[in-house]
Design an enzyme around this catalytic site. Sequence first.
Site, PDB file in Angstrom:
ATOM      1  CG  ASP A 189      -2.250   5.511   6.060  1.00 51.94           C
ATOM      2  OD1 ASP A 189      -2.077   5.138   5.027  1.00 51.94           O
ATOM      3  OD2 ASP A 189      -1.039   5.440   6.593  1.00 51.94           O
ATOM      4  CG  ASP A 220      -0.215   1.820   4.956  1.00 54.06           C
ATOM      5  OD1 ASP A 220      -0.308   0.964   4.157  1.00 54.06           O
ATOM      6  OD2 ASP A 220       0.198   3.598   4.379  1.00 54.06           O
ATOM      7  NE  ARG A 244       1.811   0.786  -2.376  1.00 58.25           N
ATOM      8  CZ  ARG A 244       1.352   1.318  -1.965  1.00 58.25           C
ATOM      9  NH1 ARG A 244       1.695   1.650  -0.653  1.00 58.25           N
ATOM     10  NH2 ARG A 244       2.588   2.240  -2.974  1.00 58.25           N
TER      11      ARG A 244
END
Length: 557
Positions: free
Chosen positions: A331, A373, A422
């Site tokens: 990420d 995230d 998202r």
Amino acid sequence: MPKIFRGLPCFCLLVSACGGSGSSVKTPDASPGGSAGTSAPGSGGITQTGGLASAGGTTDGSKPVGGTVASGGTAGASTATGGAISGAGTTAPGGTQATGGTNEAGGTTTMGGTAMTGGIQASGGSTSMGGTTAAGGTKAPGGTTAAGGTNTTGGTTAAGGSKTAGSTATTGGSSATGGAGGGGAGSGGAGTRTGGSAGSGAGGAAGSSANTGAPETSPLGYGKATTGGGSVSATTVADMAAMQAAIDAYSASGGLVLKYTGQFNFASIPDPCVQHTLPAQTIEIKKKSNITILGADGSAANFGIHIASSSSNIIIRNMTIGLTPGGGDSDMISIEGMSGGIPTDIWIDHNELFSSMLDCAGAGDTSFDGMIDIKKGADNVTISYNYMHDHHKVSMNGYSDDDSAVRHVTFHHNLFENVGSRTPLQRFGYSHMLNNYLYKVLVSGINVRMGGYSLVEANYFETVLNPVTARDSTAVGYWDLRNNNLASKADVSAGNAFGITWDAGNSGTVNATDWTTTAAFPEPLGYTYTADPFQCVHDGLQAVAGAGKGLATLKCK
């Protein structure tokens, strides 16, 4: 109602499709087994709901726009050839609009209404120098020079072309921050929107209401208690290894401030699809607290940052992170609880994060993993003033449908542009979506699932497929819609002025096609704030969101 076109260069990486009718994203915002969402149709020239077309810019890659009057500027508006600014700061006729899209007499007209031609890409992705405005900038009524009228010649370019190109501006200005592309393609950003004239549709204000404000000294929202490393003297680190060494040597008491000065040439990655085959490169902050990582202006990084376990009171600001290696193992910024504890009090502010919309063979949308995230119990997080663009899946809040920890996350004043889905995905917990600008979202936007609650307030949605939805989980979530540019069913129905579209999704999907609240936000936020008007967010957020903006904030008149 006349349309507005903007000279909006796509953020293209090599063979990536650039906003044309053939451009589509094949990646659903789904848990394993979820079906693919349908891409929103694009066009070579992105339609702008508010703002003037760029002088000499293109709308479909071939056809000059000229001084087309902004949607919202009404009858009688005249345009100068090309919409150019005449010398010595006089207002060209194209800058004048009649009732409905202009400032009243005595108001100050910023350059936010005109897109710079600096966003036009030359062969190979280089940005042309044509975007420089004439000396003196635009004169507002009464002779006041608009703050946004001043441009740097060629803009400020970071390593790899990841910064602006011919369009760095102040108030209301048009600034194409850092959409760098591998191999030199895409220099000049994912696109420049104009700000400063009334957006079409309900609630459009006359002229730009946006200005710039001072940096925040503490976060607004659920991360309000975050102080990071405080006022301790900064340690300068020039690369990933030096940053990790400084974190490892830190005793976790007293505070640590790291100023990152490293640079990365994103043009050194000729094929972004190679990145998922490489080992992940990630800074680890584990069981360490009271840390600030502050990127220097012009810095750039090709590594991620992992905040893990009991690490708390962490700030990440002004970092440009792009095209990270490692695929699904990496990420850009990950905040994750572990057996040793959960991260709390986190502030992610004024960063620019990007990858590529390419679908790489053997990788699909895991060519690049999440941007930000938040999972496995991480709590009390504020994500503010970030520019997140050209990425498939942006922010996952909740690792899986079994990650039932209650999270509290505030997203405010973020610009999501040319992304898949998202923005964010939310499982369980609570989110406050305040004053964000969602532009060109291709699969789904705010996806609230598994009994989560989201307060969706004073945001601006434009060219978004499924802007608010509950899909791809075994249970839906709930939303409380307040004072967004989308105000009623008419604003999200077929033929609406904002480019909002829908698909049916999987079985059990609930879309906000009636644009009504499904459940009142059930608990006090625990912080005070004043929501900015959505039109001000539309007009001015792009000038202040992302890295290299002096941590400036949006100030609405």
